[in-house]
Write a protein that holds these residues in place. Structure first.
Motif, short mmCIF file in Angstrom:
data_model
loop_
_atom_site.label_atom_id
_atom_site.label_comp_id
_atom_site.label_asym_id
_atom_site.label_seq_id
_atom_site.Cartn_x
_atom_site.Cartn_y
_atom_site.Cartn_z
N SER A 247 -25.99 9.68 -5.29
CA SER A 247 -24.54 9.73 -5.44
C SER A 247 -24.21 10.50 -6.71
N ALA A 248 -23.13 11.27 -6.66
CA ALA A 248 -22.65 11.97 -7.85
C ALA A 248 -21.13 12.02 -7.79
N VAL A 249 -20.51 12.01 -8.94
CA VAL A 249 -19.05 12.11 -9.01
C VAL A 249 -18.61 13.50 -8.56
N ILE A 250 -17.57 13.56 -7.72
CA ILE A 250 -17.11 14.86 -7.23
C ILE A 250 -15.71 15.20 -7.75
N ALA A 251 -15.14 14.31 -8.56
CA ALA A 251 -13.75 14.48 -9.00
C ALA A 251 -13.52 15.85 -9.63
N ALA A 252 -12.36 16.44 -9.31
CA ALA A 252 -11.98 17.74 -9.88
C ALA A 252 -10.47 17.75 -10.05
N ASP A 253 -9.96 18.70 -10.84
CA ASP A 253 -8.51 18.83 -11.03
C ASP A 253 -7.89 19.61 -9.88
N HIS A 254 -6.69 19.20 -9.49
CA HIS A 254 -5.96 19.92 -8.44
C HIS A 254 -4.56 20.26 -8.91
N ASP A 255 -4.36 20.27 -10.24
CA ASP A 255 -3.01 20.43 -10.80
C ASP A 255 -2.32 21.72 -10.34
N ALA A 256 -3.11 22.73 -10.01
CA ALA A 256 -2.52 24.00 -9.63
C ALA A 256 -2.06 24.01 -8.17
N ALA A 257 -2.56 23.06 -7.39
CA ALA A 257 -2.24 23.05 -5.96
C ALA A 257 -0.86 22.43 -5.73
N PRO A 258 -0.15 22.86 -4.68
CA PRO A 258 1.17 22.29 -4.41
C PRO A 258 1.09 20.81 -4.03
N VAL A 259 2.16 20.08 -4.37
CA VAL A 259 2.24 18.68 -4.01
C VAL A 259 2.56 18.57 -2.52
N VAL A 260 1.79 17.81 -1.79
CA VAL A 260 2.03 17.62 -0.36
C VAL A 260 2.82 16.34 -0.11
N LEU A 261 2.40 15.28 -0.76
CA LEU A 261 3.05 13.98 -0.56
C LEU A 261 3.54 13.45 -1.91
N PHE A 277 3.44 8.07 -6.73
CA PHE A 277 2.32 8.98 -7.01
C PHE A 277 2.54 10.28 -6.26
N ASP A 278 1.82 11.31 -6.68
CA ASP A 278 1.82 12.59 -5.99
C ASP A 278 0.43 12.83 -5.43
N LEU A 279 0.39 13.45 -4.29
CA LEU A 279 -0.90 13.84 -3.71
C LEU A 279 -0.82 15.34 -3.44
N ARG A 280 -1.78 16.08 -4.00
CA ARG A 280 -1.73 17.54 -3.87
C ARG A 280 -2.61 18.04 -2.74
N ARG A 281 -2.38 19.29 -2.40
CA ARG A 281 -3.19 19.93 -1.37
C ARG A 281 -4.65 19.90 -1.77
N ILE A 313 9.76 8.61 0.45
CA ILE A 313 8.54 9.34 0.78
C ILE A 313 8.95 10.79 1.00
N LEU A 314 8.32 11.74 0.29
CA LEU A 314 8.62 13.15 0.51
C LEU A 314 7.35 13.86 0.95
N ILE A 315 7.47 14.69 1.98
CA ILE A 315 6.34 15.52 2.37
C ILE A 315 6.75 16.97 2.18
N GLU A 316 5.97 17.68 1.38
CA GLU A 316 6.28 19.06 1.00
C GLU A 316 7.74 19.17 0.55
N GLY A 317 8.17 18.20 -0.24
CA GLY A 317 9.50 18.23 -0.85
C GLY A 317 10.62 17.71 0.03
N LYS A 318 10.31 17.46 1.32
CA LYS A 318 11.37 17.00 2.23
C LYS A 318 11.34 15.49 2.35
N ARG A 319 12.50 14.87 2.22
CA ARG A 319 12.56 13.42 2.32
C ARG A 319 12.33 12.97 3.76
N MET A 320 11.46 11.99 3.93
CA MET A 320 11.11 11.54 5.28
C MET A 320 11.74 10.19 5.59
N GLU A 321 12.23 10.05 6.81
CA GLU A 321 12.65 8.73 7.29
C GLU A 321 11.83 8.50 8.57
#
Ligand SMILES: Nc1ncnc2c1ncn2[C@@H]1O[C@H](COP(=O)(O)OP(=O)(O)OP(=O)(O)O)[C@@H](O)[C@H]1O
Ligand SMILES: [Mg+2]
Length: 496
Positions: A247-261, A277-281, A313-321
């Motif tokens: 096992s090895a840690v795979i964590a990486a930065d995604h700050d440059a990627a657009p926010v999806v959720l 929270f934000d979840l990026r591409r 809840i927003l997906i790609e900036g759009k508010r979801m219902e």
């Protein structure tokens, strides 16, 4: 432990169609011992238990002895009268019946009390639950109970008869850590009272903690029988798979990627509050915490199966219902439920039909299902996830538990989601297949899918996510970067 085996088998062979599920296996259990039966998904563990309990007949040349006596033809009734009990992988309970009726079922069937005597059944149920130190409302219909409590019911049912040998086929698969610890205590109590327990589990830490000996099967054949003293997890893994996993840690930065959720102050009364929270591409977020932390409720809300009472809840900036999960699926959210046996798959249907169930839109041609497209989708995912099957038209219930789980994942990948939520994705999945599933998760993330992994096993999120959120009592407790915290420190924080 006695000196003569309670149970011994030799030369057990079972073939299903073309699949040689057991290729001449021997197996032995001593009185009162806790014995682990280990091996990868599909190696034949459940089949072996079914031979011992008379569900399947082995081919000629097999020998089965119980208490020193040869049993020429085992049947389920004979097994029961010898005190052999099984808690099946799918629990085999009746949702419409009450807790008491489920536990006392065998008494009713055997007619020990003449006609079905409700009082006697209730008394037996209460006694079995008391033996486990649990109190449940015995008149509630089983279907209203969470899966962990159903498991307790299944165990209580096994204790109603005069058990001498209890098989537990993945008893802890759907339990949280603290429930699993509790079950381990129950197993110890049983074993101390002279009942032998054979235990199937893919959680190796637990296997090593609880068992006296371990029998390893690989591909329908016996690898060996080992004392647990001095055994390590990686050694067991190697015996099971013939391979080594690091096992090895795979964590990486995604700050440059657009926010999806984006989740903003999301709340549901009594379940969770103020979740943001934000979840990026391409990002993988791990959510861990103990039972009752609100993780699954949060996931169900993101998937439109429950309505939030506050926040957005927003997906790609759009508010979801989301009115329902259909809306969520259309918006690109996929959710693999923690309870595949009741929610995820339709057991009598074929592997192929289950696999395309959520993605029918993708295989239409002029409004009708195109057999060619369907066959392509099915064969693509079966090979991508390494699902072990006979033919895609076999009913899904003929697959081993772990292979069913892979089909459940494939079903969701086939919709081509933007956001994939995996709730306890490796429950009942062996270590080799776990590694396979996370390899797939990584590949999907690299292709730009945003992923949420919910797990109560800290290592699972630690080694497979970019970020780990610890939920407790319906709130975000803390967020961790696996690159800057050790696994031990993370575990200490969660179990504190
Ligand atoms: N009724 C059946 N019909 C056809 N094939 C079957 C049947 N039952 C089991 N098999 C096959 O036999 C093999 C052994 O299955 P088994 O259920 O014993 O595996 P297992 O070790 O219990 O796996 P898991 O850890 O995934 O539960 C698998 O290849 C499985 O697909
Ligand atoms: Mg099995």
């Amino acid at each position: 432990m006695g000196t003569e085996p309670l149970l011994s088998l030799s030369n057990i062979k079972v073939t299903f169609g073309g699949v040689r599920a057991l290729k001449g296996v021997s197996f032995e259990v001593m009185p009162g011992e806790v014995h682990c039966l280990a091996g990868e998904n599909g190696c034949g563990k459940s089949t072996l238990i079914k031979v011992i309990t008379g569900v399947y007949k082995p081919e000629d040349g097999a020998e089965l002895r119980f208490d020193g006596k040869v049993i020429p033809a085992m049947t389920p009734t004979l097994a029961q009268s010898l005190g052999i009990q099984v808690i099946w992988q799918d629990l085999a309970l009746f949702g419409e019946m009450s807790v008491a009726e489920n536990i006392g079922f065998q008494l009713a069937v055997n007619g020990k009390f003449g006609l079905v005597d409700k009082k006697a059944i209730d008394a037996a149920a209460l006694k079995a639950l008391a033996r486990l130190g649990v109190s449940l409302d015995i008149h509630r219909p089983l279907r209203e109970l969470p899966i962990a409590q159903r498991q307790i019911v299944a165990i209580a049912r096994a204790l109603v008869g005069e058990a001498r040998l209890v098989f537990m086929d993945e008893p802890t698969a759907s339990l949280t850590q603290s429930e699993a610890d509790y079950l381990i205590e129950i197993v110890r109590t049983l074993s101390a009272s002279g009942v032998a327990v054979v235990f199937v589990s893919h959680r190796l830490a637990e296997v090593l903690e609880i068992s006296d000996r371990i029998t390893v099967l690989r591909d329908g054949a016996l690898v060996g029988v080992y004392p647990v003293d001095g055994m390590t997890q990686s050694r067991v893994t190697e015996l099971m798979t013939g391979r080594n996993f690091d096992s090895a840690v795979i964590a990486a930065d995604h700050d440059a990627a657009p926010v999806v959720l984006s989740v903003r102050n999301l709340a549901r009364t009594g379940e969770f509050t103020d979740i943001s929270f934000d979840l990026r591409r391409g990002e993988t977020l791990g959510i861990t915490g103990l039972l009752g932390a609100g993780r699954t409720e949060l996931a169900l809300t993101l998937f439109g199966m429950r309505q939030p009472h506050g926040g957005e809840i927003l997906i790609e900036g759009k508010r979801m219902e989301f009115g329902s999960n259909r809306d969520a699926i259309r918006a690109g959210v996929a959710y693999l439920s923690e309870d595949r046996l009741s929610l995820g798959l339709n057991q009598p249907q074929s592997i192929a039909d289950n696999l395309v169930m959520a993605s029918l839109d993708h295989i239409l041609s002029n409004g009708l299902i195109s057999p060619t497209k369907k066959a392509n989708v099915v064969s693509h995912w079966i090979s991508a996830l390494g699902v072990k099957i006979g033919t895609p038209d076999d009913p899904i219930r003929t697959l081993s538990g772990g292979n069913q789980q892979r089909v459940a994942i494939a079903k969701w990948l086939a919709i081509g989601p933007k956001i994939l939520i995996l709730d306890a994705p490796t429950v009942g999945v062996d270590v080799g297949a776990r590694a396979g599933i996370f390899d797939i998760v990584r590949k999907l993330a690299a292709e730009g899918l945003s992923i949420i992994i919910i797990s109560d096993e800290p290592p699972e999120v630690y080694f497979n996510a970019d970020r780990v959120i610890h939920m407790a009592d319906g709130q975000f407790h803390a967020s961790y970067d696996p690159r800057t915290i050790s696994l031990t420190a993370l575990e200490a924080a969660i179990y504190a």
